[in-house]
Scaffold this active site. Structure first.
Site, mmCIF file in Angstrom:
data_model
loop_
_atom_site.group_PDB
_atom_site.id
_atom_site.type_symbol
_atom_site.label_atom_id
_atom_site.label_comp_id
_atom_site.label_asym_id
_atom_site.label_seq_id
_atom_site.Cartn_x
_atom_site.Cartn_y
_atom_site.Cartn_z
ATOM 1 N N ILE A 1 0.832 -1.226 0.000
ATOM 2 C CA ILE A 1 0.000 0.000 0.000
ATOM 3 C C ILE A 1 0.854 1.259 0.000
ATOM 4 O O ILE A 1 0.432 2.295 -0.517
ATOM 5 C CB ILE A 1 -0.977 -0.016 1.193
ATOM 6 C CG1 ILE A 1 -2.120 0.981 0.948
ATOM 7 C CG2 ILE A 1 -0.278 0.242 2.513
ATOM 8 C CD1 ILE A 1 -3.290 0.798 1.870
ATOM 9 N N ASN B 1 -4.502 0.965 15.183
ATOM 10 C CA ASN B 1 -5.138 0.669 16.467
ATOM 11 C C ASN B 1 -5.455 1.997 17.147
ATOM 12 O O ASN B 1 -5.023 3.057 16.689
ATOM 13 C CB ASN B 1 -4.256 -0.246 17.327
ATOM 14 C CG ASN B 1 -2.905 0.362 17.586
ATOM 15 O OD1 ASN B 1 -2.800 1.441 18.155
ATOM 16 N ND2 ASN B 1 -1.844 -0.318 17.141
ATOM 17 N N VAL C 1 0.115 -3.807 8.222
ATOM 18 C CA VAL C 1 0.067 -2.651 7.322
ATOM 19 C C VAL C 1 0.348 -1.357 8.087
ATOM 20 O O VAL C 1 0.960 -0.418 7.551
ATOM 21 C CB VAL C 1 -1.279 -2.623 6.559
ATOM 22 C CG1 VAL C 1 -2.449 -2.310 7.453
ATOM 23 C CG2 VAL C 1 -1.209 -1.685 5.379
ATOM 24 N N ASP C 2 -0.065 -1.311 9.334
ATOM 25 C CA ASP C 2 0.192 -0.143 10.194
ATOM 26 C C ASP C 2 1.702 0.098 10.317
ATOM 27 O O ASP C 2 2.190 1.233 10.153
ATOM 28 C CB ASP C 2 -0.437 -0.435 11.559
ATOM 29 C CG ASP C 2 -0.570 0.772 12.469
ATOM 30 O OD1 ASP C 2 -0.399 1.902 11.987
ATOM 31 O OD2 ASP C 2 -0.850 0.566 13.662
ATOM 32 N N SER D 1 -8.856 -5.230 9.229
ATOM 33 C CA SER D 1 -9.256 -6.256 10.219
ATOM 34 C C SER D 1 -8.970 -7.702 9.801
ATOM 35 O O SER D 1 -9.211 -8.608 10.594
ATOM 36 C CB SER D 1 -10.744 -6.156 10.605
ATOM 37 O OG SER D 1 -10.969 -5.102 11.504
ATOM 38 N N TYR E 1 -6.335 -8.970 13.383
ATOM 39 C CA TYR E 1 -7.652 -8.831 14.004
ATOM 40 C C TYR E 1 -8.617 -9.960 13.640
ATOM 41 O O TYR E 1 -9.686 -10.062 14.244
ATOM 42 C CB TYR E 1 -8.263 -7.465 13.688
ATOM 43 C CG TYR E 1 -7.691 -6.322 14.514
ATOM 44 C CD1 TYR E 1 -6.619 -6.508 15.385
ATOM 45 C CD2 TYR E 1 -8.237 -5.043 14.436
ATOM 46 C CE1 TYR E 1 -6.097 -5.466 16.131
ATOM 47 C CE2 TYR E 1 -7.718 -3.983 15.193
ATOM 48 C CZ TYR E 1 -6.651 -4.204 16.030
ATOM 49 O OH TYR E 1 -6.141 -3.158 16.772
HETATM 50 P P1 ADP Z 1 -5.607 -5.713 11.266
HETATM 51 O O1 ADP Z 1 -4.949 -5.522 12.617
HETATM 52 O O2 ADP Z 1 -6.660 -4.636 10.976
HETATM 53 O O3 ADP Z 1 -6.103 -7.078 11.046
HETATM 54 P P2 ADP Z 1 -3.173 -6.167 9.644
HETATM 55 O O4 ADP Z 1 -2.180 -5.138 9.257
HETATM 56 O O5 ADP Z 1 -2.758 -7.247 10.568
HETATM 57 O O6 ADP Z 1 -4.438 -5.340 10.228
HETATM 58 O O7 ADP Z 1 -3.766 -6.829 8.346
HETATM 59 C C1 ADP Z 1 -4.663 -6.183 7.460
HETATM 60 C C2 ADP Z 1 -4.361 -6.595 6.035
HETATM 61 O O8 ADP Z 1 -3.258 -5.815 5.546
HETATM 62 C C3 ADP Z 1 -3.941 -8.055 5.876
HETATM 63 O O9 ADP Z 1 -4.619 -8.585 4.750
HETATM 64 C C4 ADP Z 1 -2.425 -7.954 5.615
HETATM 65 O O10 ADP Z 1 -1.958 -9.013 4.790
HETATM 66 C C5 ADP Z 1 -2.362 -6.654 4.860
HETATM 67 N N1 ADP Z 1 -1.047 -5.978 4.771
HETATM 68 C C6 ADP Z 1 0.042 -6.095 5.581
HETATM 69 N N2 ADP Z 1 1.044 -5.304 5.142
HETATM 70 C C7 ADP Z 1 0.566 -4.649 4.039
HETATM 71 C C8 ADP Z 1 1.113 -3.689 3.125
HETATM 72 N N3 ADP Z 1 2.361 -3.217 3.238
HETATM 73 N N4 ADP Z 1 0.310 -3.260 2.094
HETATM 74 C C9 ADP Z 1 -0.935 -3.706 1.954
HETATM 75 N N5 ADP Z 1 -1.516 -4.601 2.787
HETATM 76 C C10 ADP Z 1 -0.764 -5.066 3.811
#
Ligand code: ADP
Length: 168
Positions: free
Chosen positions: A13, A26, A35-36, A121, A125
């Protein structure tokens, strides 16, 4: 008002050419895993400082910061707090829909026309991916907005397949 055009892309992203990135944050808005963490690493430490000034963010809500060291044209990060999946009886579906609605409202307030959105999520999550994708697509299509383009960013092939099914 026609809904935004939804496109599914496979990738990171932080590399999308859009006005604003949505972050699956969060409530502390201080960064985390998944992703955060990726968005905070790319934006630099200013992002956590900006998050601290506007935290907390409730589940189902969204709040915006600048994009700091993220590459142009990204100018904003819209932080939304998805629900933790507890089996579906705890308002998780409504909370997830609220996340996407609030992201569009915040984007409208910023004048952002294009967004990149992760699968909120569905990582740590634990929200089931196929149902989360349907909620994302239904909500993005049914919420009145001036956003014209939403890129649904899948980080792996299974997520890409699920999102592609949901938009078709
Ligand atoms: P949550 O805590 O809301 O579940 P996560 O970050 O653990 O958030 O996961 C949300 C989604 O983001 C998952 O499908 C994960 O594979 C995806 N994700 C993780 N890193 C990236 C990234 N750099 N770009 C896009 N999506 C990502």
């Amino acid at each position: 008002m026609a809904g935004p055009r939804l496109t599914v892309v496979l990738g990171d992203i932080t590399r999308q050419d859009v006005d604003a990135l949505v972050n699956a944050a969060n409530s502390s808005l201080q960064g985390g895993g998944g992703v955060d963490g990726a968005i905070h690493r790319a934006a630099g430490p200013e992002l956590a400082r900006a998050g601290r000034d506007i935290a907390p963010c409730r589940t189902g809500d969204a709040k915006a910061t600048g994009a700091y060291r993220l590459d142009p044209p990204v100018r904003h990060v819209i932080h939304t707090v998805g629900p933790v999946w507890h089996g579906g009886g705890d308002g998780e579906r409504e909370a997830l829909a609220s996340c996407y609605r609030r992201c569009l409202e915040v984007a409208d307030g910023l004048g952002a026309r294009s967004l990149a959105v992760p699968a909120v999520s569905t990582g740590v999550y634990g929200f089931p991916a196929a149902e989360a994708a349907r909620i994302a697509v239904d909500t993005l299509r049914s919420t009145p907005t001036s956003v014209t383009d939403v890129r649904l960013v899948a980080f792996d092939q299974p997520a890409y397949d699920v999102l592609s099914d949901a938009v078709s």
